[in-house]
Write an enzyme that holds these catalytic residues in place. Structure first.
Site, PDB file in Angstrom:
ATOM      1  N   ASP A  48     -29.653 -19.084  20.099  1.00 21.25           N
ATOM      2  CA  ASP A  48     -29.723 -17.710  20.604  1.00 21.25           C
ATOM      3  C   ASP A  48     -30.816 -17.595  21.663  1.00 21.25           C
ATOM      4  O   ASP A  48     -31.787 -18.361  21.658  1.00 21.25           O
ATOM      5  CB  ASP A  48     -30.005 -16.771  19.433  1.00 21.25           C
ATOM      6  CG  ASP A  48     -29.721 -15.321  19.777  1.00 21.25           C
ATOM      7  OD1 ASP A  48     -29.117 -15.068  20.836  1.00 21.25           O
ATOM      8  OD2 ASP A  48     -30.114 -14.451  18.975  1.00 21.25           O
TER       9      ASP A  48
ATOM     10  N   GLU B 194     -21.215 -10.146  15.571  1.00 19.24           N
ATOM     11  CA  GLU B 194     -22.631 -10.436  15.253  1.00 19.24           C
ATOM     12  C   GLU B 194     -23.166  -9.317  14.379  1.00 19.24           C
ATOM     13  O   GLU B 194     -23.044  -8.130  14.727  1.00 19.24           O
ATOM     14  CB  GLU B 194     -23.484 -10.546  16.520  1.00 19.24           C
ATOM     15  CG  GLU B 194     -24.948 -10.832  16.198  1.00 19.24           C
ATOM     16  CD  GLU B 194     -25.818 -10.979  17.435  1.00 19.24           C
ATOM     17  OE1 GLU B 194     -27.015 -11.307  17.288  1.00 19.24           O
ATOM     18  OE2 GLU B 194     -25.316 -10.760  18.557  1.00 19.24           O
TER      19      GLU B 194
ATOM     20  N   GLU C  65     -27.442 -18.035  13.906  1.00 15.99           N
ATOM     21  CA  GLU C  65     -28.065 -18.059  15.220  1.00 15.99           C
ATOM     22  C   GLU C  65     -29.573 -18.245  15.061  1.00 15.99           C
ATOM     23  O   GLU C  65     -30.215 -17.552  14.262  1.00 15.99           O
ATOM     24  CB  GLU C  65     -27.780 -16.752  15.975  1.00 15.99           C
ATOM     25  CG  GLU C  65     -26.300 -16.526  16.254  1.00 15.99           C
ATOM     26  CD  GLU C  65     -26.062 -15.247  17.036  1.00 15.99           C
ATOM     27  OE1 GLU C  65     -27.069 -14.558  17.348  1.00 15.99           O
ATOM     28  OE2 GLU C  65     -24.901 -14.932  17.333  1.00 15.99           O
TER      29      GLU C  65
ATOM     30  N   GLU D  59     -24.740 -12.546  26.478  1.00 16.27           N
ATOM     31  CA  GLU D  59     -25.041 -11.288  25.821  1.00 16.27           C
ATOM     32  C   GLU D  59     -25.330 -10.208  26.872  1.00 16.27           C
ATOM     33  O   GLU D  59     -25.750 -10.498  27.984  1.00 16.27           O
ATOM     34  CB  GLU D  59     -26.269 -11.443  24.904  1.00 16.27           C
ATOM     35  CG  GLU D  59     -26.066 -12.372  23.728  1.00 16.27           C
ATOM     36  CD  GLU D  59     -27.314 -12.486  22.869  1.00 16.27           C
ATOM     37  OE1 GLU D  59     -27.207 -12.296  21.649  1.00 16.27           O
ATOM     38  OE2 GLU D  59     -28.419 -12.769  23.417  1.00 16.27           O
TER      39      GLU D  59
ATOM     40  N   ASN E 263     -28.345 -13.772  12.459  1.00 16.87           N
ATOM     41  CA  ASN E 263     -29.577 -14.335  13.018  1.00 16.87           C
ATOM     42  C   ASN E 263     -30.496 -14.846  11.905  1.00 16.87           C
ATOM     43  O   ASN E 263     -30.666 -14.197  10.863  1.00 16.87           O
ATOM     44  CB  ASN E 263     -30.318 -13.275  13.834  1.00 16.87           C
ATOM     45  CG  ASN E 263     -29.610 -12.957  15.140  1.00 16.87           C
ATOM     46  OD1 ASN E 263     -29.726 -13.673  16.114  1.00 16.87           O
ATOM     47  ND2 ASN E 263     -28.858 -11.860  15.145  1.00 16.87           N
TER      48      ASN E 263
END
Length: 925
Positions: free
Chosen positions: A826, A709, A796, A883, A764
């Site tokens: 997310d 990520e 995401e 996460e 993201n």
């Protein structure tokens, strides 16, 4: 008859008889000349000529009688009585003058008969009165037959003689008339002398007598006067005839010489009788071609069919003169515009003998007149269609013209302000028609004074008159070179209303009708100045509605507008004197007032808060957060006052359960810091202050790295490291997130494309980015630019990104997924988690927020949520990534519950990818 001849031969001296006849002939010739001269003279001249002729003729007839009496010699005449002798002269003068007046002023046969009877009777009376004047030793006895014959001979011949003298003009007729009159007088005398018979008798008494010698002298004088009068008459007659001939010659030469107009005669039937040079030049005909032709030869066919020639002649015949204009035709067929005059001519009996016709070519004048008329029509049309009212005044201040718009504007008729009306009277009439006489008089002097000022100073502005609600005018006056002036009156009612609306719109909110921010600023500026002077305070309440965005999103903007309108109406209803309410933003309002006592402020706040209990259309009340700041306690100026009220409002909004917050010192520090961050964000990309760190994502089934990520970090040269939790929301508010997000995506794809492994890279997307219509195109462009395979990119998004424009966001995601790019949800479980969201779009991965894993060791509820999300993922066939894994216990929980992937410090901290860390290499192994 024999007796008359014997009387002439035996009783008269032939010499005296011849002399008497000569005198008589001269007298009658004088009479004829005088009659004819009087006929052609004016009325006053007729009287003079008739009196002169009567005097000369009467004197001559009287002289004829007594000359003949001097030749009469019965042998016993002693003398002539003075009174009767004078009486005989007066009788003949009076009757002769009267007869000539009648004969010259009246031409009818009856008048001539009356004149003949009057003159003949006068002659006979003169004869017999003269006979009675004889003094001799004898008595006269009369023979009635000869007496009546003498009277008949005196009267009857005079009628034909007067007819010839007055009705004709030739010399023969004049001589004939004179001879007939002479014969009548001679016949009267000698037949009258034949009628007497003398009887000897003694003369009685002694009376004043004229002796024959004296009588001869008198007769000689009378004859001389007669001769002088006769010669004078002849001289005047000759002069008159010569003048007439000269005048006729001159007129003939003039008529023939005139070339710029046609002058010719028509006979009684309307045919051309003669032709001059001007007629030939104007109409093209030669005399031989046109003389004898009818008047209609000069008219167009359609005019002849309409009877115009006949009507023109008829008018001249009946009234004596015809004048007109029209088209006339030349010999070559061309037409010209003519001015025509036709006058009739009559003989002495009044019978029409012909017409004089004058024709002028005024085609050019007609064209000029037509052009002037056309220009006048254009002018009138322009004036009548002007938007402004217009009045033109001459140098004396009198109205020359006013257009139709002026009358319409003031409600006047054309007769109320005719041309020639004085300017002040025009103004008085116009004002009275609009506002009444009393009001007009009260304003007249002021308006007139302003009008005179504008005439003196051309640069002066128009005079604006607000007469009533329906009429506001602007008057302008400008002087002209000739001393007059033009006044224009413009109806500016609509403009003024528009200006008022524009001003209102500029200072008020169009939806609620409340004052806007500009109006509030003006009000606060004035109130702060007054508060400083009067030792008062000013309070501002900043208001922000709660749940308003939710109303717009769930019920639509129309429902939101209705809520705003209700709030505006509620605020307007509760305001008091010295207070103001304004809409300063989408769902932001501000109210303010001045006060002296804190209790006034507290009551004001309570009143405003209670007024905002407004329903949202579904029964729920719309709440509001209030921030209050005061002058001079919290701020020294308007901008600071408003800013501090906003800060207090945001503090109230951020504090659960607190709706009203008063400003306190220090509240603006956070806002100042946020503004600084926003300003620095604009330059961060250019200064290369952003970096990307990558945190590995591990498969719990294979225990290998499945991807990374990309995490954004910002190191400011002065402020140091700034947390994404701090600067990302500010970037989203300012819109900088669009540029920053594109840089992040491009940088991550470029770096991932350079990896030797085929691991995915997760990036993201901000909710702001997701709503950009060109997001799919941007992703496609970056993939092509960097060469990264679409399957290796995972985007995401958070659940909240789908709330604002769900359909639009899902459409963009479907287009991106069609490229082969993976899409992950997310922070699942922290926002508006909804099964409908998972049902609406086939997400490739679900990421459990780290907050649940951090609380899983102490909170059974957190563990239950984790199990539920994992079960949901398995049932939907969607992999789940957890996460924030930091401990082995957390990892054991995930493995036991069947979690697919995990990410956290336990597997590796975010780091650059330039050199793969040893721990990541170990994990990959």
């Amino acid at each position: 008859m024999i007796d008359i001849l014997f009387c002439i031969r035996d009783d008269h001296d032939i010499r005296f008889v011849g002399l008497a006849a000569g005198i008589c002939l001269l007298s009658t010739i004088t009479a004829v000349l005088m009659i004819r001269q009087a006929r052609s003279a004016s009325p006053r001249g007729q009287f003079g000529w008739a009196v002169s002729g009567g005097f000369a003729t009467g004197f001559g007839i009287w002289a004829t009688h007594f000359v003949a009496m001097l030749g009469y010699d019965p042998g016993i005449i002693v003398g002539y009585e003075i009174a009767r002798t004078a009486g005989s002269l007066l009788v003949v003068l009076a009757t002769t003058i009267a007869a000539l007046l009648i004969a010259t002023r009246r031409r009818a046969p009856r008048a001539l008969v009356l004149a003949s009877v009057l003159a003949g009777s006068g002659f006979a009376a003169m004869h017999f009165v003269g006979m009675a004047a004889l003094e001799m030793p004898a008595l006269i006895r009369w023979n009635i037959g000869y007496l009546l014959l003498s009277i008949a001979l005196a009267i009857v011949p005079l009628y034909p003689a007067l007819t010839l003298a007055s009705a004709r003009t030739s010399l023969a007729s004049a001589l004939s008339a004179a001879l007939i009159m002479t014969g009548a007088i001679v016949g009267l005398h000698f037949s009258g002398m034949t009628a007497i018979d003398l009887v000897p008798s003694r003369i009685e008494g002694s009376r004043a007598l004229l002796s024959p010698t004296t009588m001869s002298i008198l007769i000689t004088l009378a004859s001389a006067c007669l001769l002088v009068l006769c010669l004078s008459g002849l001289f005047v007659a000759r002069r008159t005839r010569a003048a007439i001939r000269a005048s006729e010659m001159q007129f003939g030469a003039l008529v023939k010489g005139i070339s710029d107009c046609a002058i010719y005669m028509l006979d009684g039937e309307g045919r051309v009788a003669n032709w001059n040079a001007g007629a030939q030049r104007l109409k093209g005909y030669r005399p031989k071609d046109i003389v004898g032709k009818p008047l209609s030869s000069f008219y167009r066919a359609e005019d002849c069919a309409a009877g115009l020639p006949d009507r023109a002649l008829a008018a001249a015949r009946e009234t004596g003169k015809f004048s007109g204009e029209g088209w006339r035709v030349r010999q070559d067929g061309t037409c010209f515009w003519a001015q025509v005059t036709i006058e009739r001519f009559c003989d002495e009996q009044g019978r029409v003998i012909g017409f004089a016709k004058i024709t002028r070519d005024i085609t050019r004048l007609k064209q000029d007149q037509d052009r002037i008329a056309e220009a006048r029509r254009h002018r009138d049309a322009a004036l009548d269609h002007m938007h402004q009212g217009l009045c033109l005044f001459d140098a004396k201040g009198r109205l020359v013209l006013a257009n139709r718009r002026f009358a319409e504007m003031w409600g006047l008729s054309e007769s109320q302000c005719p041309a020639g009306t004085g300017a002040i009277d025009v103004l008085r009439t116009a004002l009275a028609a609009r506002i009444g006489s009393a009001s007009a008089e009260s304003q007249l002097s002021r308006i007139w004074m302003r009008l005179e000022e504008s005439l003196r100073d051309p640069t002066s502005p128009p005079l604006v008159l607000e007469l009533d609600e329906e009429l506001i005018v602007a008057m302008s006056s400008r002087r002209m070179a000739d001393g007059g002036w033009v006044t224009t009156i413009e109806d500016i009612t609509a403009r003024r209303r528009s200006e008022e609306r524009i001003v209102h719109m500029a200072l008020h909110d169009g939806l609620t009708g409340l004052p806007n921010r500009t109006s509030l600023n003006h009000w606060l500026d004035g109130e702060i100045v007054q508060a400083a002077a009067q030792q008062r305070q000013v309070a501002v309440i900043a208001i922000d509605l709660d749940r308003f965005k939710e109303i717009n999103d769930t019920q639509g903007h129309a429902a939101g507008d209705r809520v705003l309108q209700q709030i505006g109406a509620s605020l307007g209803q509760v305001l008091e004197q010295g207070e103001i309410a304004a809409r300063v933003g989408g769902d932001e309002f501000a109210v303010a007032r001045h006060y002296s006592d804190p209790a006034e402020l507290e009551a004001f706040v309570t009143r405003i808060a209670e007024s905002l209990a407004v329903a949202d259309g579904e029964g729920a009340c719309v709440g509001a957060s209030f921030g209050i700041a005061t002058y001079p306690g919290d701020a020294q100026g308007r901008e600071a006052l408003l800013n501090n009220a906003d800060l207090a409002m945001y503090r109230a909004k951020a504090s659960p359960g607190e709706t009203i917050c008063y400003y306190r010192a220090g509240m603006d520090e956070d806002a100042r810091h946020r503004r600084q961050i926003a300003n620095e964000l604009r330059h961060a990309l250019a200064r290369d202050e952003f970096t990307l760190l990558y945190q590995p994502q591990r498969s719990l089934r294979t225990h290998r790295i499945s991807g990374y990520e990309a995490l954004l970090r910002w190191k400011h040269p002065r402020l140091g490291h700034i947390s994404p939790m701090e600067f990302v929301p500010i970037a989203e508010q300012t819109g900088e997130i669009i540029r920053i997000g594109e840089w992040v995506l491009r940088s991550a794809c470029r770096e991932a494309a350079s990896w030797t492994s085929q691991d995915k890279v997760a990036v993201n997307l901000s909710p702001v980015q997701l709503l950009q219509p060109d997001l799919p195109e941007m992703v496609t462009s970056i993939l092509l630019e960097t060469g990264l395979e679409p399957r290796r990119l995972e985007l995401e998004i958070t659940e909240t990104a789908l709330i604002t424009e769900k359909a639009r966001a899902l459409h963009s995601l479907r287009r991106i997924k069609a490229l082969g790019v993976s899409v992950a949800m997310d922070d699942f479980g922290t926002g508006y988690s909804s099964l409908d969201t998972l049902h609406s779009f086939p997400f490739d991965k679900i990421k459990i927020d780290k907050s649940f894993l951090l609380q899983s060791g102490e909170s059974p509820q957190a563990q239950a949520i984790i199990r539920a999300v994992l079960a949901l993922g398995r049932s939907l066939g969607i992999p789940v990534l957890a996460e924030g894994v930091e401990t082995l216990d957390q990892l054991k929980l995930l493995v036991d519950e069947g979690c697919d992937e995990a990410q956290g410090y336990l597997f590796g901290r975010p780091s650059p990818m330039q050199a793969e860390p040893a721990e990541q290499a170990a994990l990959r192994a």
